[in-house]
Write an enzyme that holds these catalytic residues in place. Structure first.
Site, mmCIF file in Angstrom:
data_model
loop_
_atom_site.group_PDB
_atom_site.id
_atom_site.type_symbol
_atom_site.label_atom_id
_atom_site.label_comp_id
_atom_site.label_asym_id
_atom_site.label_seq_id
_atom_site.Cartn_x
_atom_site.Cartn_y
_atom_site.Cartn_z
ATOM 1 C CB CYS A 1 -0.939 0.004 1.200
ATOM 2 S SG CYS A 1 -0.079 -0.267 2.754
ATOM 3 C CG HIS B 1 -4.082 0.492 4.572
ATOM 4 N ND1 HIS B 1 -3.487 -0.241 3.574
ATOM 5 C CD2 HIS B 1 -5.113 1.167 3.996
ATOM 6 C CE1 HIS B 1 -4.139 -0.014 2.440
ATOM 7 N NE2 HIS B 1 -5.123 0.841 2.669
#
EC number: 3.4.19.12
Length: 1787
Positions: A1506, A1778
């Protein structure tokens, strides 16, 4: 050796910290120095000569450094006589008779050097022929510094030849050699030689000094910049050495240096050089400072003239030089300088004049003599008075003047006072002149203001305001400034143009009128404040008359005056305030009052009434002590007449507050009298307004009411009727009604007890509302049925019952706000509740046990015995609304006002009527009707009247009463009636039939009233109100809507006896399901499909929603007997007209054109439905139609619904209600269905509301109701055509544009296509219900129809959207056709096998799984075109159309094995083929989803990639960056191993891919971060990835000879600055950056973090910085700021850190705010420099409040303002989380 060791020894020997170190450390250093000596002695014997090391040795031998000074008393550690023999040592301690310190350690070092052969090595080097000058200097320096400790007998013979040789060499240097860089070291060499001469050859010292100066002069005269620069550098050093307090051994005497400078005109020579260079000028400044008063006037002139015609840099440099010198100038020099300045002033441009003013100011500020300062102040004052000078220069001159007065060293208070007096004289002089040229008021006032303020500021500690007192006593300042203001106003008016005076009018050619006003008023306010003076009445009056009521007054005058008096209220004594209020403010016209004016009025109104004890302050509130407030009439006047709505609203609020709300409890006791007085006040004004409008009835009504009131109320206020204009009077009437409405609402809101005397609005049922309730604690959702006139309390009670919880514990939230208990009496429509309103409910506390909740709670409508006490009743009777209705009887007057036919007034009357109880007169009339009915029942007379409409002319003579009462109440043409009143009366009727009260008595009354009403012909009456001609055409739309809505509600009630539809009860649902299951198969499937399609729409799944259709449906068995009889016994003509009425109403409402119900023309016959189209052979349904009439329709006709773009919810409800009543009537008299079939245009009506109406709700209702009608049983009347057959013939026979296969043909009817769902639904339902005999009878062939449908499907070409998908409308059309095909398939089961093959493949290949088919074909050898060129979008692209296609496939497979086999075979081949290459992939997904509708392509997360994706998405969205990367065509041999190629590939996919996302697998494999391979399942830092990526990309671009794209985009340059505090030197080093790394700890915002970043640190004490130019340590500011900003600025907030104690990574979670626009100027080199200069000015006490308290900011260049375009966010902790991006789309 070159850097580290010199730096180390420098710190050890020269740091002031040396003195703090212990003996062991010093001995350690001694040992290190010995080692150094060993090293140098050895190294000096080798070639080349170690210049750097000799420099360190010089430091070590220097007796003046901190180390040797500290150890000066130490004695030698060795006996050197033993080594060299007595008297032959190379260094000896001075003989003690000189009182000198032994410096034994230094002697040790020198002797050690000699012992190791250092001296002889140096001697041999010095004697070699090819030695360079720099090397000689380096070799001599160590001996020079320690010369006084050398043994002359040993060392002198060695050094003498060198001394003589060097002197001779320098004397022989030729001009051409001076440019030689090697000669730079001559001054240094001579400095060392002088030290040696002072020890060994004292007679040569003077000669050496002469030589030093001579060589410097020769270098200065050299044409070479480097030689000049070096010369100036040395001259400056000589000056510093000779003037510095600490004596320098080899310094030249100051006088001698001065004489040399003057005799040789050194300055003149220097000034011929590069004076555009700042460093060069810095050097010259030193010379000039030394020369000072010795500078001749000619030289001064010469210096001054250098600047003429030069660049601004040169001018600034010269000014800097002169300002530095002027500190020491004599008065002659100073006068001469000002003469020079004056000459320049006369000839130069304004830009240069600015610089001259700055120079004059600088001279004044830095001067140390009073005369200089005085002279400068005079010059600036005279310059500021020049008549032609532009404002900006006057401003600058005065700012410089003020700065000198405030800050300068030599300014006495007397000087300040003198300038204050000068300012006053200027103001006096100006007010006597009428010629604008001589006026100098604005600058004089500003300067007076600033000087006085600076005076007060400086002497603040002493509280010395003597200057203010002086001004107060001796100058009558207030009178002077007021007089000046008046004369300036007069002057401005005289010069104003034809447009009159405005703020921008230039009064004296320089200053605008606004500036004049501001200068006067600001100074006055300041002075009154500081002098603690009150403004007298005369002055206040003069200012008011000048700026508010005088001639030539402009808007600006008034606004500023109002504002000034409001702010300065405390500068007026109370009697002056009263006088100003009564004599001036209350005399203002209402149109003159602006918002500022109203604020002024409020301020003075409060002050005057407080002073008079009419008001009393309690905390922040004001309470009224006496009713007659001064100025109350004026508030009424503003409220009624102000042209500004906002001001009027505020005034209305004030009236309410001061008439009732803010009264003390004592005054509130007799509230009825207060309300009467208020109503009387309103009436008086209403009478005045209405008499001006004329119209006897209105005036009569108002006057009558006024008389009635004045008998009871207090004395009323007389108002004069001024302007007879209708519009003004209408506004007054409207405002009075608004006031009354707000008065009632505000006061009744305070009364929170359930009401028994209901306001009219709460007495009848409003329109239905479904409330969707979410219970917070369980997240359960349920719906509650309510109506718009229900109270919040009632809803609360229903919710409590539902949740089985005490009412008191229920908290309701609507639109995010809590509905508190005191809002329980509010009606839902008053709170703005809409249908499908979402409510959130919480329960608080345990409360009472749930069992008792229902009993303990009191419904708002159920007036329980608790509240029925006489006290509560009395309270209620004293509410203003009740007083209005029952005491003052305002109804006649309100009806008359409504008759004015002014929509805004009608609306206000309507709102007021809803707030007050119902008109008793109408209630009585209806009660009379009820009592008549009861008598009839007792007499058992026949009620034949009930079947007749009261509108028919045959009235029975023997009982006129009932019908005549109804006639008088509900016919808008009856005497004294209007549609407005009919609506009101209908509402009263509704409240009688369906009371909102819920008790037993009310229900019984309503029941008997209902029966009597029906008996008196009530149903026909209600229908008649809806008839064509009952409402005049000019009635406004809202009233019309209201009448129809309530009539339908009443009609429904009279038929069904139900106030509102309830949810279907359980039994019915159960029966319905059983009934369904017993029907033939195809019907069940139809029902299921409808359920499925409902599930398919996700927004409806959260609540059990009641659509209009559910609400509207009436079941025949529910109809009450009396109504059934009424309908079934109605005459045929009456019945037909009733049906026609419902049809007309339903049609008009569906078109959103209720005004057409009463259209005088008959409904137009028409065989065309839609406005335009194309004729075409259509399958089963005829053709398009030709165009209808143009322009605004005046009657109902085919296609009228299509013309409308949207329909209001209210119209949709009316349409649904009317349609359901129409169907109900037809069901009750099925024998009369023929009269419906034969109504004109009935077919057009059916198609229009089913397909044409823009409201989906209406179309849904139409579909359901028409289907209900089709089910009507006509078996008892065989001659009547069955309704299903009639409807089917209409539906099949309509000419519709729904069978056109090509998009061009369909194009014009896009809207109809998107509305065809219900049409197809009804068509399918009707076909589905046909028996085979009916098909034959109607000649319908399902097989032929099916064939036509399949042909249409084969030819269908969809309209494509921008993303190449089928358009929304075409999807809806497709879904309709597919549902029709499914129905036809169910009708002709036998043909399934035959059509299967022709239907299944196209449905799967083209309509559902296009991409799969293309991929499948591409694997086969015959796969023709490349995949990317083919269109892979299926024709069915919405859930609804795909569902319909699936249902067709299911229908085909049902009971047909061959079709089932074909479908499964196709599906398996498309979706379940095994690809061996992919078997190793664990999570393979076929990428068949298309690019998202947003137009962006995603990036697959490889596990923990990510951080990459977030960075790539930001880079891709940077306009121009991906294009620039993709434009580089590099023929790399091995693209799979090339990071640059992989990033190009990634950007290419993001730009052009048709798929939903891209998987950058190759990039993952080959990318290395700082040469370390990456694992896709391992989280990395996004910032590190960003820097590594752009670094690799730019390196590659550089390698192939291309521009470095990322460097050009992201790179900025830091300036690492070191700024010495005690000397003028600064050092700067540049460094590139790609991102700013900012800390987040203790930073609430990005700006604070940036401030910390550039703040820097102070290096001081032992840590001070060694200034190379001063050769000593200086306190220094070390900081980093930005020199060059990048085009795209990346800021990295450093949220990750490492905890060394616990040994783990940590994340700082502090919140940090960042702005949308970031001004980076304060953090740049220029911004910091500007702040430095302004902070210096600020420190000196100058007007510090100009910057508004913050750091000074300047006007920002556009390049320094950055807009926020992207944020990369990390959520989670340091070890896991994330990354994702927010990006502004700028592409």
């Amino acid at each position: 050796m070159d850097r580290c060791m010199p730096e180390a020894f420098k710190k050890l020997l020269t740091s002031s910290a040396v003195h703090k170190w212990g003996t062991e450390i010093h001995e350690g250093i001694y040992n290190m120095l010995m080692l150094l000596v060993d090293l140098v002695a050895e190294r000096v014997k080798q070639d080349p000569i170690p210049v750097g090391l000799l420099g360190v040795l010089t430091m070590a031998f220097n007796p003046d450094n901190e180390y040797h000074f500290k150890n000066r008393m130490k004695v030698c550690q060795r006996n050197w006589a033993e080594v060299f023999g007595e008297g032959n040592m190379h260094a000896v301690s001075p003989i003690s008779t000189f009182q000198k310190e032994p410096h034994g350690w230094l002697v040790d070092l020198v002797n050690r050097f000699a012992e190791l052969g250092g001296f002889s090595a140096i001697q041999s080097k010095l004697n070699s022929e090819d030695i360079e000058l720099g090397a000689i200097s380096a070799l001599v320096q160590p001996f020079g510094v320690c010369a006084e400790y050398l043994n002359s007998s040993v060392v002198q013979p060695m050094l003498d030849p060198v001394i003589h040789k060097m002197i001779k060499y320098v004397q022989n240097v030729e001009e051409k050699d001076l440019k030689d860089k090697r000669l730079v070291s001559i001054p240094e060499l001579l400095s060392g030689i002088k030290l040696l001469c002072m020890r060994f050859q004292p007679d040569l010292v003077t000669a050496v000094d002469d030589l030093r100066l001579d060589i410097l002069l020769r270098m200065l005269k050299s044409p070479h910049f480097s030689a000049k620069m070096n010369s100036l550098k040395e001259v400056t050093k000589l000056i510093e050495d000779s003037t510095v307090s600490k004596s320098v051994k080899n310094a030249i005497d100051t006088d001698r240096l001065l004489n040399w400078l003057v005799e040789n005109s050194v300055l003149s020579i220097a000034l011929e050089g590069n004076i555009d260079q700042a460093q060069y000028c810095d050097r010259i400044k030193g010379i000039i400072e030394l020369l000072g008063s010795k500078l001749s006037l000619d030289e001064l002139t010469k210096i001054w003239r250098i600047q003429s015609g030069q660049s601004s840099t040169v001018i600034e440099n010269i000014h800097t030089i002169i300002a530095a010198a002027a500190v020491k100038f004599s008065s002659d020099q100073l006068n001469h300088l000002f003469v020079l300045i004056q000459k320049s002033w006369e000839t130069e441009s304004d830009r240069v004049r600015q610089k001259l003013l700055s120079l004059i100011g600088r001279i004044g500020r830095e001067a140390r003599v009073e005369t200089t300062t005085g002279k400068v102040l005079e010059v600036l004052w005279e310059l500021a008075h020049l008549p032609t000078l532009p404002c900006s220069l006057i401003q600058q001159a005065l700012e410089e003047h003020l700065t000198i007065l405030s800050d300068a060293y030599a300014v006495k208070e007397a000087i300040k006072r003198s300038y204050i007096i000068k300012c006053i004289e200027d103001i006096k002089r100006s007010s006597q002149h009428n010629n604008p040229q001589f006026v100098w008021v604005v600058p004089a006032l500003r300067q007076l203001h600033e000087i006085t303020r600076s005076f007060i500021k400086q002497t603040y500690q002493k509280q010395d305001k003597s200057i203010i007192q002086d001004l107060k006593k001796n100058f009558e300042i207030v009178k002077l400034v007021t007089g000046s203001l008046i004369s300036c106003h007069r002057l401005a008016a005289s010069v104003a143009g034809p447009g009159g005076l405005v703020g921008a009018t230039l009064v004296d050619g320089r200053y605008t009128y606004r500036e004049y006003l501001e200068a006067h008023l600001k100074f006055l306010a300041f002075f009154l404040q500081e002098a603690t003076l009150y403004l007298g009445w005369n002055r206040a009056r003069e200012i008011w008359e000048c700026l508010v009521t005088g001639q030539d007054v402009c808007e600006l005058d008034r606004e500023m005056c109002f504002e000034w008096f409001t702010k300065g209220q405390h500068d007026l004594e109370s009697d002056v305030q009263q006088q100003l209020f009564k004599e001036k403010i209350l005399k203002l016209e209402s149109y003159e009052i602006t918002m500022n004016g109203f604020s002024l009025f409020k301020t003075f109104f409060e002050n005057v009434n407080l002073c008079d004890h009419r008001l009393k302050r309690q905390g922040t509130q004001l309470s009224v002590e006496k009713l007659e407030l001064i100025g109350m009439d004026f508030i009424w006047k503003i409220a009624m007449e102000s042209p500004d709505e906002e001001i009027a609203n505020e005034a209305i609020q004030l009236i309410i507050n001061y008439s009732y709300i803010n009264l003390t409890p004592r005054l509130k006791k007799d509230s009825v009298s207060l309300h009467k007085k208020f109503i009387a006040d309103c009436y008086t004004r209403l009478e005045a307004a209405s008499s001006a409008l004329g119209g006897p009835t209105l005036t009569h009504a108002v006057t009558r009411a006024t008389k009635m009131l004045t008998a009871t109320a207090m004395p009323t206020v007389a108002t004069s009727v001024q302007s007879p204009y209708r519009s003004t009077k209408l506004v007054i009437i409207e405002r009075l009604l608004l006031l009354a409405e707000r008065y009632v609402i505000t006061i009744e809101d305070l009364y929170s007890v359930p009401r028994t005397i209901l306001p009219h609005g709460a007495s009848f049922h409003g329109h239905l509302l479904t409330l969707n309730v979410t219970y917070e604690s369980t997240k359960d959702t349920f719906t509650i049925e309510a109506h718009s006139n229900e109270t919040v309390g009632s809803v609360r009670w229903k919710i409590a019952k539902m949740l089985n919880s005490p009412v008191d514990n229920i908290q309701i939230f609507a639109n995010d706000s809590l509905l508190t208990v005191n809002k329980d009496q509010k009606l839902l429509h008053q709170l703005g509740f809409s249908d499908e309103q979402v409510l959130t409910v919480k329960t608080s506390g345990s409360g009472t046990p749930s069992g008792s909740s229902a009993d303990s709670s009191t419904s708002s409508s159920n007036s329980s015995s608790v509240f029925s006490s006489s006290y509560a009743m009395e309270q209620e009777k004293s509410l203003p609304g009740v007083v209005m209705a029952l005491v003052c009887n305002v109804f006649d007057m309100l009806y008359q006002l409504a008759n004015l036919e002014e929509p805004r007034i009608t609306l206000r009357v309507r709102k007021l009527l809803l707030l007050i109880p119902t008109d008793p007169a109408i209630q009585e009339a209806l009660d009379q009707l009820d009592s008549l009915g009861r008598k009839k029942t007792l007499l058992s007379e026949s009620s034949s009247q009930s079947s007749k409409s009261p509108s028919l002319s045959s009235k029975h003579q023997h009982q006129p009463s009932a019908s005549s009462i109804l006639e008088s109440l509900f016919r808008s043409f009856a005497p004294g009636m209007s549609t407005f009143r009919v609506l009101y009366n209908l509402e009263v009727l509704s409240s009688k039939l369906m009371p909102t009260a819920d008790d037993e008595m009310a229900r019984n009354c309503a029941k008997s009233f209902c029966e009597n009403f029906l008996r008196a012909g009530g149903l026909s009456l209600v229908v008649n109100v809806m008839q064509r001609d009952s409402i005049p055409s000019e009635v406004d739309y809202e009233t019309r809507q209201g009448v129809y809505s309530i009539c339908l509600q009443l009609a429904r009630f009279l038929l069904v006896g139900q106030t509102m539809p309830t949810l279907l009860d359980e039994d019915f649902i159960k029966d319905g399901v059983e009934a369904l299951s017993s029907r033939p198969f195809r019907n069940v499937s139809r029902q299921a499909s409808r359920q499925m399609s409902i599930c398919g729409t996700p927004e409806k799944s959260s609540y059990r929603q009641l659509s209009v259709s559910d609400r509207s449906s009436i079941r025949v068995e529910e109809i009450i007997p009396a109504a059934r009889v009424a309908i079934q016994t109605m005459e045929v003509s009456d019945f037909t007209s009733t049906v026609a009425c419902f049809m007309r109403l339903s049609w008009a409402a569906a078109a959103g054109r209720l005004d057409l119900v009463g259209s005088s023309q008959p409904i137009k016959e028409s065989n065309t439905l839609f406005p335009a189209g194309i004729r075409n052979r259509l399958s089963s349904s005829g053709s398009n139609c030709s165009s209808g009439s143009e322009g605004e329709p005046t009657a109902l006709h085919a296609g009228i619904c299509v013309r409308q773009q949207s329909v209001s919810t209210k119209d949709a409800l009316i349409a649904g209600e009317a349609l359901s009543l129409l169907v109900t009537c037809l069901q009750l008299r099925s024998q009369q269905l023929g009269s419906f079939y034969n109504l004109p245009c009935v077919a057009d009506f059916i198609i229009d509301i089913l397909l044409g109406s823009p409201s989906a709700e209406i179309r849904r209702v139409a579909c359901d109701q028409l289907y209900t009608l089709s089910q009507t049983d006509t078996s008892a009347h065989p001659d009547v055509q069955k309704p299903n057959q009639f409807l089917l013939s209409v539906v099949l026979g309509a000419q519709l544009p729904l069978w056109s296969p090509t998009s061009i043909m369909r194009g014009i009817n896009q809207r109809l296509l998107s509305q065809c769902t219900e049409y197809f639904d009804l068509r399918c339902q009707l076909l589905d219900d046909l028996t085979s005999s009916e098909m034959e009878q109607l000649k319908i062939s399902p097989a032929a129809m099916l064939e036509d449908e399949i042909t249409w499907l084969d030819n269908f070409e969809p309209n494509r959207t921008a993303e190449c998908e089928t358009s929304e409308a075409d999807n809806i059309l497709l879904a309709g056709h597919l549902r029709l095909i499914k129905t036809l398939l169910s009708l002709c089961g036998a043909e399934k096998e035959m059509v299967g093959s022709s239907l299944i493949k196209p449905l799967l290949d083209d309509f559902l799984f296009r991409a799969s088919r293309i991929i499948l074909n591409s694997h086969s050898p015959a796969g023709s075109a490349a995949i990317s060129q083919q269109d892979f979008h299926p024709k069915c692209s919405t859930a609804d159309s795909r569902l319909a296609a699936y249902e067709v496939l299911v229908m085909l497979a049902d009971s047909s094995p061959s079709n089932l086999q074909l479908i499964t075979k196709e599906l398996l081949s498309m979706h379940h083929q095994c690809d061996p290459a992919l078997t190793k992939e664990f999570d393979y997904l076929p990428p068949v989803d298309s690019r998202s509708i947003s137009g962006f392509v995603g990036l697959k997360n490889g596990g923990a990639t990510c951080y990459m994706n977030a960075v790539f998405q930001q880079l891709y969205m940077q306009p121009g960056l991906p294009e620039a990367l993709l434009s580089i065509d590099d023929d790399t041999d091995n693209p799979d191993d090339n990071v640059f190629y992989q990033v190009q590939s990634l950007f290419g996919h993001l730009m052009e891919s048709k798929l939903q996302y891209y998987v950058p697998e190759n990039f993952w494999k080959i990318f290395k971060m700082w040469n370390k391979e990456l694992y896709v399942r391992e989280q990395q830092d996004a910032y590190e990835f960003f820097t590594s990526l752009i670094d690799q990309m730019d390196e590659y671009l550089k390698k192939i000879g291309r521009d470095q794209i990322f460097k050009n985009t992201f790179q900025g340059i830091f300036s690492d600055q070191k700024i010495c505090k005690d000397c003028p030197h600064r050092y700067e080093r540049e460094e590139a950056f790609m991102a700013l790394n900012l800390g987040v700890t203790s930073c609430q915002s990005l700006e604070i973090s940036l401030d910390q970043f550039v703040r820097g640190e102070v290096l001081e004490g032992s840590n001070a910085y060694y200034c190379e130019k001063c050769k000593e340590k200086r306190t220094t500011v070390k900081r980093t700021c930005i020199k060059v900003l990048p085009s795209l600025l990346v800021i990295h907030l450093m949220r990750f850190g490492f905890d060394w104690e616990s040994g783990r990574s940590i994340k700082y979670d502090e919140q940090i705010r960042f702005p949308w626009m970031l001004n980076m100027e304060p953090y740049t080199v220029s911004g910091m420099a500007r702040q430095d200069s302004s902070s210096e000015v600020g420190d000196n006490g100058r007007n510090a409040d100009q910057g508004g308290g913050g750091s000074p900011r300047k006007k920002v260049a556009p390049t320094e303002n950055y807009e926020l375009v992207g944020v990369i966010v990390h959520s989670g902790q340091a070890h896991a989380g994330h990354y994702y991006s927010f990006i502004k789309d700028r592409r």
